[in-house]
Design a protein around this motif. Structure first.
Motif, short mmCIF file in Angstrom:
data_model
loop_
_atom_site.label_atom_id
_atom_site.label_comp_id
_atom_site.label_asym_id
_atom_site.label_seq_id
_atom_site.Cartn_x
_atom_site.Cartn_y
_atom_site.Cartn_z
N GLY A 137 0.81 -1.21 0.00
CA GLY A 137 0.00 0.00 0.00
C GLY A 137 0.84 1.25 0.00
N ARG A 138 0.17 2.38 0.17
CA ARG A 138 0.83 3.68 0.16
C ARG A 138 0.60 4.38 1.49
NH1 ARG A 138 2.07 5.96 -4.91
NH2 ARG A 138 1.72 4.52 -6.63
N ASP A 177 -3.87 3.46 -5.97
CA ASP A 177 -2.52 3.91 -6.30
C ASP A 177 -2.44 5.42 -6.51
OD1 ASP A 177 -3.98 4.07 -8.59
OD2 ASP A 177 -2.64 2.88 -9.84
N ASN A 178 -3.49 6.15 -6.08
CA ASN A 178 -3.52 7.60 -6.27
C ASN A 178 -4.02 8.25 -4.99
OD1 ASN A 178 -3.69 10.22 -7.21
ND2 ASN A 178 -5.56 9.87 -8.39
N VAL A 179 -3.18 9.08 -4.37
CA VAL A 179 -3.55 9.72 -3.10
C VAL A 179 -4.26 11.05 -3.32
CG1 VAL A 179 -1.68 8.62 -1.83
CG2 VAL A 179 -1.29 10.84 -2.92
N TYR A 280 -6.76 -3.01 -1.09
CA TYR A 280 -6.11 -1.76 -1.45
C TYR A 280 -6.82 -1.01 -2.58
CZ TYR A 280 -2.12 -3.22 1.37
OH TYR A 280 -1.32 -3.60 2.42
N ILE A 281 -7.98 -1.50 -2.99
CA ILE A 281 -8.71 -0.85 -4.08
C ILE A 281 -9.22 0.52 -3.63
CG2 ILE A 281 -10.73 -1.03 -5.59
CD1 ILE A 281 -10.43 -4.04 -5.49
N ARG A 282 -9.22 1.48 -4.53
CA ARG A 282 -9.67 2.83 -4.21
C ARG A 282 -11.18 2.84 -4.00
NH1 ARG A 282 -7.53 7.99 -4.93
NH2 ARG A 282 -9.07 9.66 -5.16
#
Length: 387
Positions: A137-138, A177-179, A280-282
């Motif tokens: 993750g991020r 994958d995008n914050v 971890y899906i948005r």
């Protein structure tokens, strides 16, 4: 054949007591008489000669047969595929829940075998069925500096509280994958002593949302919140949360910057609870948030009442190795009962609620909501592609 064996046995002692040259002559005589290969004849002289029919070794009777393995898999799935050291101490109690709710039907013989299983045997039986997960993750933590001097630092070594109520806090971002933009965040509070997990989901990560989430968790806890330890993100290090903790007599501390091990209890739950069930899906829509909030209520019950965990008792450094000793695996609910801090009325209320739960039914409901989340995610992808 028997004559050859008798001849070999008769000259064996003479061969073993002779010198090298004599041994060579004896081998020549035996080969000429019996027709043996020279290497085979030498092995016969150097080893004990087995006579008679070869002994047939009987195979061992299998104790843990297929019905036992099938029942064990059912119990293991009900416990969310946990390791044997966590499953084995909790297996008799979990088996009772499954039988009462008619999730599993076994006779007394199979039940006795399941209860007496060792950790090693459980690992061996379940080895073909295990699955490994590799998730990454991020981080979305941004350091807050305004009030850091007002909130003391606390490290992992300082956590020696012997009673429930001291929580570690962290925020788990379901951003993919995008914050950038708005997305769902999950507030994770983990009690250090019992491992009791409380979760709250909301859109964004503002100070007011964090304050509302902490207050909501505190109101529904079966015991008092005495301590609150967070990372150095601005969502936690702010005046709103500081005044809230001071007003409710909660000790507010923070970890050292860039030292996640200071917050190791909640970091572990971030993966084993939040990421394991939500991935971890948005998640960025209100519809997804509503489903996640419904899921978290079920996840809390499942983890706190039916997920035993090991607790580190001691750690000793021996040369270049570290020896760790753990206690017997218990669920957070069992540790809470053992602490003796609950009032009799609250304790009885929790026991009644505990016995009304069905772990397999909780898993089915969580699975259905997960499928609903996946459908919403696919719908969002189609909508974004069309626009």
């Amino acid at each position: 054949m028997k004559q050859k064996q008798a001849l070999t046995q008769a000259i064996k002692k003479r061969y073993q007591s002779s010198n090298r040259n004599t041994k060579s002559k004896i081998l020549d005589e035996l080969i000429a008489t019996t027709g043996y290969n020279r290497s085979y004849a030498r092995r016969l002289f150097n080893n004990h000669l087995k006579t008679g029919r070869k002994k047939i070794r009987k195979s061992r009777v299998r104790i843990y047969d297929q019905p036992v393995l099938t029942a064990l898999k059912t119990v293991w799935m009900a416990a969310d595929n946990i390791c044997s050291k966590r499953l084995q101490p909790f297996l008799p109690e979990l088996l009772g829940f499954l039988e009462r709710n008619e999730e599993i039907k076994i006779d007394d013989k199979i039940r006795q075998k399941l209860i007496t299983l060792s950790c090693s045997t459980i690992d061996r039986l379940l080895l073909p069925s295990r699955r490994r997960y590799q998730l990454k993750g991020r981080s979305t933590t941004k350091p807050g500096t305004l009030l850091r001097h007002a909130i003391p630092i606390r490290t992992f070594a300082d956590w020696n509280e012997k009673q429930p109520g001291f929580f570690e806090a962290d925020l788990v971002a379901l951003c993919g994958d995008n914050v950038g933009g708005g997305y769902v965040n999950v507030l994770d509070l983990t009690d250090v002593f019992t491992g009791w997990v409380t979760l709250e989901a909301f859109m964004g990560k503002g100070q007011f949302m964090i304050h509302a989430g902490v207050n909501s968790i505190r109101q529904r806890l079966p015991f008092l919140m005495l301590g609150f330890d967070s990372d150095n993100g601005t969502e936690f290090i702010n005046g709103i949360l500081l005044r809230y903790c001071e007003g409710n007599q909660i000790t507010f501390t923070r970890i050292r910057p860039y030292q996640k091990n200071d917050n190791c209890f909640v970091e572990q739950k971030n993966f084993s609870v939040v990421r394991r069930f939500l991935g971890y899906i948005r998640r960025e829509t209100t519809a997804e948030l509503i489903v996640i909030q419904e899921m978290l209520k079920l996840i809390e019950d499942y983890v706190n009442f039916f997920q035993p965990s090991l607790k580190l008792k001691s750690k000793t450094r021996i040369d270049n190795k570290t020896k760790k000793i753990y206690d017997v695996a218990k669920t957070p609910f069992q540790r809470l009962l053992d602490s003796g801090i609950l009032r009799p009325d609250i304790k009885q209320k929790l026991l009644d609620y505990y016995h009304s739960l069905n772990p397999m039914e909780l898993r089915r409901k969580i699975s259905k909501l997960n499928q609903k989340l996946d459908q919403l995610h696919r719908y969002n992808l189609v909508e974004s592609t069309n626009t």
